[in-house]
Scaffold this motif. Sequence first.
Motif, mmCIF file in Angstrom:
data_model
loop_
_atom_site.group_PDB
_atom_site.id
_atom_site.type_symbol
_atom_site.label_atom_id
_atom_site.label_comp_id
_atom_site.label_asym_id
_atom_site.label_seq_id
_atom_site.Cartn_x
_atom_site.Cartn_y
_atom_site.Cartn_z
ATOM 1 N N ILE A 1 0.817 -1.223 0.000
ATOM 2 C CA ILE A 1 0.000 0.000 0.000
ATOM 3 C C ILE A 1 0.848 1.270 0.000
ATOM 4 N N GLU A 2 2.140 1.144 0.252
ATOM 5 C CA GLU A 2 3.017 2.313 0.179
ATOM 6 C C GLU A 2 3.625 2.489 -1.210
ATOM 7 N N THR B 1 2.949 3.524 -4.642
ATOM 8 C CA THR B 1 1.912 4.280 -5.348
ATOM 9 C C THR B 1 1.521 3.626 -6.663
ATOM 10 N N VAL C 1 -0.693 0.546 -5.983
ATOM 11 C CA VAL C 1 -2.018 0.957 -5.502
ATOM 12 C C VAL C 1 -2.871 1.486 -6.654
ATOM 13 N N THR D 1 -6.394 -0.545 0.406
ATOM 14 C CA THR D 1 -5.805 -0.137 -0.866
ATOM 15 C C THR D 1 -6.468 1.134 -1.388
ATOM 16 N N ALA E 1 -5.429 4.069 0.631
ATOM 17 C CA ALA E 1 -4.094 4.537 0.267
ATOM 18 C C ALA E 1 -4.125 5.389 -0.997
ATOM 19 N N PRO F 1 -1.081 6.336 3.887
ATOM 20 C CA PRO F 1 -1.798 5.067 4.007
ATOM 21 C C PRO F 1 -1.847 4.619 5.455
#
Length: 207
Positions: free
Chosen positions: A103-104, A106, A109, A160, A163, A169
Amino acid sequence: MSTITLAPGKRDPEGRRRAILRAATEIIVTRGPAALTHRAVAALASVSLGSTTQYFSSIDDLRETALHALAQEIDESLESIAPHLEHIATDPAPAVTEFLKYIEDTRTVHADIALMWSATTDPHLRELAPRWNDKLADLLAEHIGRARAEAIVVYLDGATIHAGLHERPLNREELTDALLALAGQPATHATTPPQQPTADTAGTHSE
């Protein structure tokens, strides 16, 4: 927006096709599936406009191929998570570390959200979006049961989207608390084995 690495010359048709496909996935991730056009792809890939239709018969063909490529990227991320699921109900830390990486990121996501959006608007692509979820649910179900596995997968879908919509997130503590709660929730739909008749009850029925 910067351009993709210049596409190879005419003597490398496969290289040009890859450059076009990379440009298409980049547009989908950064601007959304609706922004995909032959002209936008040609500009980003540094190829002629005619090249995009030469290798992909229509914009729908290019979009579907690009979405499949993104789905493959997401599938590969599951391989790093799978080994950490066995003890998720008692020690979720390793799994949380992998979920945080997900989720970090980008790009990942946005790719996942693009797949969700496409699946809700195009039935032809509907099998793409839940592919990662279904595999993850199957892996989790081996350790914590189907109901708990499905609850965690639905939660991670929400994480997700969260985020994608927020600058920050969910953090490690938030993910850990949620996974522990979901993995340990009561199995409310569990079936109980039928009770064997005792001597007293057997005698009662026979009277």
